[in-house]
Design a protein around this motif. Structure first.
Motif, PDB file in Angstrom:
ATOM      1  N   VAL A  46       1.065  -1.185   0.054  1.00 43.10           N
ATOM      2  CA  VAL A  46       0.184   0.225  -0.022  1.00 43.10           C
ATOM      3  C   VAL A  46       0.798   1.242  -0.093  1.00 43.10           C
ATOM      4  CG1 VAL A  46      -2.033  -1.124   1.153  1.00 43.10           C
ATOM      5  CG2 VAL A  46      -0.208  -0.184   2.583  1.00 43.10           C
ATOM      6  N   PRO A  47       0.370   2.331  -0.359  1.00 44.10           N
ATOM      7  CA  PRO A  47       1.302   3.752  -0.297  1.00 44.10           C
ATOM      8  C   PRO A  47       1.563   3.943   1.162  1.00 44.10           C
ATOM      9  CG  PRO A  47      -0.899   3.845  -1.724  1.00 44.10           C
ATOM     10  CD  PRO A  47      -0.924   2.658  -1.185  1.00 44.10           C
ATOM     11  N   ASP A  48       2.641   4.644   1.082  1.00 44.30           N
ATOM     12  CA  ASP A  48       3.308   5.345   2.180  1.00 44.30           C
ATOM     13  C   ASP A  48       1.965   6.366   2.816  1.00 44.30           C
ATOM     14  OD1 ASP A  48       5.327   4.099   2.132  1.00 44.30           O
ATOM     15  OD2 ASP A  48       6.867   5.743   1.297  1.00 44.30           O
ATOM     16  N   ALA A  49       1.988   6.306   4.224  1.00 45.79           N
ATOM     17  CA  ALA A  49       1.196   7.261   4.695  1.00 45.79           C
ATOM     18  C   ALA A  49       1.787   7.916   6.181  1.00 45.79           C
ATOM     19  CB  ALA A  49      -0.415   6.517   5.321  1.00 45.79           C
ATOM     20  N   ARG A  50       1.263   8.976   6.592  1.00 46.54           N
ATOM     21  CA  ARG A  50       1.713   9.503   7.675  1.00 46.54           C
ATOM     22  C   ARG A  50       1.583   8.254   9.071  1.00 46.54           C
ATOM     23  NH1 ARG A  50      -0.987  13.880   9.706  1.00 46.54           N
ATOM     24  NH2 ARG A  50      -2.701  13.730   8.461  1.00 46.54           N
ATOM     25  N   PRO A  51       2.390   8.408   9.864  1.00 43.74           N
ATOM     26  CA  PRO A  51       2.476   7.511  11.122  1.00 43.74           C
ATOM     27  C   PRO A  51       1.147   7.577  11.763  1.00 43.74           C
ATOM     28  CG  PRO A  51       4.702   8.640  11.157  1.00 43.74           C
ATOM     29  CD  PRO A  51       3.723   9.291  10.059  1.00 43.74           C
ATOM     30  N   GLY A  52       0.698   6.537  12.144  1.00 41.39           N
ATOM     31  CA  GLY A  52      -0.482   6.319  12.897  1.00 41.39           C
ATOM     32  C   GLY A  52      -1.652   6.124  11.903  1.00 41.39           C
ATOM     33  N   ALA A  53      -1.587   5.127  11.020  1.00 39.97           N
ATOM     34  CA  ALA A  53      -2.372   4.877   9.771  1.00 39.97           C
ATOM     35  C   ALA A  53      -3.222   3.652   9.888  1.00 39.97           C
ATOM     36  CB  ALA A  53      -1.710   4.913   8.461  1.00 39.97           C
ATOM     37  N   ARG A  54      -4.682   3.576   9.729  1.00 36.91           N
ATOM     38  CA  ARG A  54      -5.439   2.294   9.715  1.00 36.91           C
ATOM     39  C   ARG A  54      -6.340   2.702   8.530  1.00 36.91           C
ATOM     40  NH1 ARG A  54      -6.757   3.326  16.033  1.00 36.91           N
ATOM     41  NH2 ARG A  54      -5.127   2.587  16.874  1.00 36.91           N
ATOM     42  N   LEU A  55      -6.728   1.399   8.089  1.00 33.47           N
ATOM     43  CA  LEU A  55      -7.930   1.314   6.987  1.00 33.47           C
ATOM     44  C   LEU A  55      -8.943   0.824   7.640  1.00 33.47           C
ATOM     45  CD1 LEU A  55      -5.780  -0.153   3.978  1.00 33.47           C
ATOM     46  CD2 LEU A  55      -6.672   2.444   4.373  1.00 33.47           C
ATOM     47  N   ALA A  82      -8.541  11.857   6.911  1.00 35.54           N
ATOM     48  CA  ALA A  82      -8.958  10.997   6.168  1.00 35.54           C
ATOM     49  C   ALA A  82      -7.998  10.538   5.049  1.00 35.54           C
ATOM     50  CB  ALA A  82     -10.232  11.489   5.631  1.00 35.54           C
ATOM     51  N   VAL A  83      -8.102   9.171   4.826  1.00 39.38           N
ATOM     52  CA  VAL A  83      -7.206   8.644   3.445  1.00 39.38           C
ATOM     53  C   VAL A  83      -8.053   7.790   2.882  1.00 39.38           C
ATOM     54  CG1 VAL A  83      -6.212   6.707   5.068  1.00 39.38           C
ATOM     55  CG2 VAL A  83      -5.207   7.457   3.113  1.00 39.38           C
ATOM     56  N   ALA A  84      -8.117   8.067   1.323  1.00 39.44           N
ATOM     57  CA  ALA A  84      -8.763   7.038   0.489  1.00 39.44           C
ATOM     58  C   ALA A  84      -7.736   6.485  -0.422  1.00 39.44           C
ATOM     59  CB  ALA A  84      -9.855   7.725   0.098  1.00 39.44           C
ATOM     60  N   LEU A  85      -7.847   5.079  -0.714  1.00 36.40           N
ATOM     61  CA  LEU A  85      -6.750   4.509  -1.673  1.00 36.40           C
ATOM     62  C   LEU A  85      -7.740   3.759  -2.823  1.00 36.40           C
ATOM     63  CD1 LEU A  85      -4.695   2.252   0.727  1.00 36.40           C
ATOM     64  CD2 LEU A  85      -4.586   4.646  -0.207  1.00 36.40           C
ATOM     65  N   ARG A  86      -7.261   3.616  -3.725  1.00 33.78           N
ATOM     66  CA  ARG A  86      -7.896   3.043  -4.992  1.00 33.78           C
ATOM     67  C   ARG A  86      -6.985   1.799  -5.562  1.00 33.78           C
ATOM     68  NH1 ARG A  86      -7.804   4.280 -10.527  1.00 33.78           N
ATOM     69  NH2 ARG A  86      -9.798   3.617 -11.792  1.00 33.78           N
ATOM     70  N   TRP A  87      -7.843   0.875  -6.090  1.00 31.77           N
ATOM     71  CA  TRP A  87      -7.086  -0.476  -6.820  1.00 31.77           C
ATOM     72  C   TRP A  87      -7.413  -0.117  -8.262  1.00 31.77           C
ATOM     73  CZ3 TRP A  87      -3.337  -4.067  -6.002  1.00 31.77           C
ATOM     74  CH2 TRP A  87      -3.550  -5.158  -6.968  1.00 31.77           C
ATOM     75  N   ASP A  88      -6.216  -0.173  -8.997  1.00 32.75           N
ATOM     76  CA  ASP A  88      -6.438  -0.342 -10.486  1.00 32.75           C
ATOM     77  C   ASP A  88      -6.276  -1.481 -11.162  1.00 32.75           C
ATOM     78  OD1 ASP A  88      -4.018  -0.295 -10.531  1.00 32.75           O
ATOM     79  OD2 ASP A  88      -3.315   1.546 -11.507  1.00 32.75           O
ATOM     80  N   ARG A  94      -3.050   6.256  -3.764  1.00 28.99           N
ATOM     81  CA  ARG A  94      -3.921   7.381  -3.080  1.00 28.99           C
ATOM     82  C   ARG A  94      -4.822   8.225  -3.918  1.00 28.99           C
ATOM     83  NH1 ARG A  94      -1.145   8.606   2.185  1.00 28.99           N
ATOM     84  NH2 ARG A  94      -2.515  10.629   2.241  1.00 28.99           N
ATOM     85  N   THR A  95      -5.909   8.474  -3.479  1.00 25.88           N
ATOM     86  CA  THR A  95      -6.798   9.446  -4.450  1.00 25.88           C
ATOM     87  C   THR A  95      -6.855  10.696  -3.557  1.00 25.88           C
ATOM     88  OG1 THR A  95      -8.989   8.677  -2.988  1.00 25.88           O
ATOM     89  CG2 THR A  95      -8.346   7.565  -4.980  1.00 25.88           C
ATOM     90  N   ASP A  96      -6.733  11.578  -4.099  1.00 29.86           N
ATOM     91  CA  ASP A  96      -6.494  13.260  -3.655  1.00 29.86           C
ATOM     92  C   ASP A  96      -7.874  13.561  -3.190  1.00 29.86           C
ATOM     93  OD1 ASP A  96      -5.818  15.654  -2.990  1.00 29.86           O
ATOM     94  OD2 ASP A  96      -5.513  16.320  -5.059  1.00 29.86           O
ATOM     95  N   LEU A  97      -7.969  13.636  -1.758  1.00 28.72           N
ATOM     96  CA  LEU A  97      -9.347  14.160  -1.252  1.00 28.72           C
ATOM     97  C   LEU A  97      -9.272  15.652  -1.341  1.00 28.72           C
ATOM     98  CD1 LEU A  97      -9.498  11.687   1.807  1.00 28.72           C
ATOM     99  CD2 LEU A  97     -10.773  11.771  -0.209  1.00 28.72           C
ATOM    100  N   GLY A  98      -8.075  16.273  -1.558  1.00 31.17           N
ATOM    101  CA  GLY A  98      -8.162  17.951  -1.648  1.00 31.17           C
ATOM    102  C   GLY A  98      -8.740  18.616  -0.528  1.00 31.17           C
ATOM    103  N   GLN A  99      -9.728  19.130  -0.831  1.00 27.87           N
ATOM    104  CA  GLN A  99     -10.427  19.928   0.149  1.00 27.87           C
ATOM    105  C   GLN A  99     -11.300  19.108   0.938  1.00 27.87           C
ATOM    106  OE1 GLN A  99     -10.940  20.067  -2.933  1.00 27.87           O
ATOM    107  NE2 GLN A  99     -13.253  20.156  -3.250  1.00 27.87           N
TER     108      GLN A  99
END
Length: 367
Positions: A46-55, A82-88, A94-99
């Protein structure tokens, strides 16, 4: 809230028990060795994330498209982001959640076809996937006192349902293809907010958590006496007289100082009866059915074998153990979903109970 509540609650248990370093007794080690790793279960990068990450949630439209949602940057203080991932079909990105990236996690996601998906998050956030990105979706009462959504599930016909609360009453939000509208609230004005929603392959809609009920234009509530410090994490209604329920509980005393115990029950149309699981100390975090809605897989966490995910598979007569790959850290899986058109599964979770730097997103796949 879907999946998030029990993971957060277990952080205190971990601190009190020192779970990461707990050694299993000889009998438990022997039992673990007897159950071989499940064929086909493997960890997926999975992509890197800031420490303290969970799905917390995962959904799939097919072998080439899936989504997973959760949180990163979760610390001892604060809700993280919030973090959101996409499988292609080849990799998770990662999907950019932006605002849309806001304080607090995304707690659930559901697939509504090859181009559409829904997700919910902290503060009653409701998102729609438009084929390219996530967009905020308004619904009646959004942002108002006494109104929120806790989970979302899509039906095969494109409709969707969200559990939650409106004007201070527990209820259900319905997407008819054009608009979100609240259904009539549960009949008991004091009914607790349901944490989850489930739609069967036949289109039946259930809410569950501290209340269990079926909606078909009117409510049918299934009575259940909630155990002391007991959490319902999954519900699989096979028929009106055949329902599987998963979760965990602490009993009298509760944490810190003791691990949770598995909650596993079955409804026969008249009463709930306990079901014997392959292990009793730990938890069950979600339950999934086959394409016809029959029992198939359950995610869990075995207190005595923490470095491998522990799944239960229905063999037609009983639930048997399946194990995931060996991990250097804790493997705590929180949600799973069958990949449509296949016998494969996605499962998501985290590598630590703690909210600090050790928690990373974790994904496994069967098949």
């Amino acid at each position: 809230m879907r999946r998030r509540s029990f993971v957060s609650g277990l952080a205190g248990t971990a601190a009190g028990l020192g779970l990461a370093g707990t050694a299993a007794p000889a009998t438990a080690v022997a039992a673990s060795a007897a159950a071989a790793s499940a064929p086909g279960w493997s960890a997926v990068p999975v992509p890197d994330a800031r420490p303290g990450a969970r799905l917390y949630g995962v959904a799939a439209a097919g072998p080439g498209l899936a989504w997973a949602v959760g949180v990163e940057g979760l610390g001892n203080v604060g809700e993280g982001t919030a973090v959101a991932l996409r499988w292609d079909g080849a990799a998770w990105s990662r999907t950019d959640l932006g605002q849309l990236a806001s304080t607090g996690p995304l707690t659930a996601v559901t697939s509504a076809g090859s181009r559409a998906a829904w997700a919910v998050g902290a503060g009653g956030l409701l998102l729609a996937w438009d084929g390219t990105t996530w967009q905020k979706t308004p619904y009646p009462g959004q942002g108002g006192s006494g109104t929120t959504v806790t989970d979302v599930a899509a039906a095969s016909d494109g409709r969707a349902w969200a559990s939650g609360r409106h004007d201070g009453r527990a209820g259900l939000l319905h997407w008819d293809g054009r608009h979100w509208r609240w259904c009539a609230p549960l009949p008991d004005a004091a009914a607790p907010t349901p944490g989850h929603v489930h739609v069967t392959p036949g289109g039946e809609v259930w809410v569950y958590g501290d209340v269990i009920a079926r909606w078909d234009g009117a409510w049918t509530v299934i009575p259940r006496t909630t155990g002391i410090r007991s959490t319902v994490s999954g519900l699989l209604p096979v028929a009106h007289d055949d329902i599987w329920l998963t979760g965990y509980g602490y009993g009298i005393g509760g944490p810190p100082g003791k691990p949770p115990g598995v909650v596993f029950e079955r409804w026969d149309g008249t009463r709930w009866s306990p079901v014997k699981a392959p292990y009793g100390v730990g938890l069950l975090s979600s339950v999934g059915g086959d394409p016809l809605g029959r029992p198939d897989r359950i995610t869990g966490w075995d207190f005595w074998d923490q470095k491998r995910s522990h799944y239960l598979r229905w063999d037609g007569a009983s639930w048997v153990s399946e194990r995931g790959p060996e991990m250097p850290e804790t493997a705590l899986m929180t949600d799973l979903t069958r990949i449509p058109g296949t016998s494969a599964y996605w499962s998501v979770g985290t590598t630590s109970f703690y909210a600090g730097t050790t928690a990373r997103m974790h994904v496994e796949r069967l098949g």
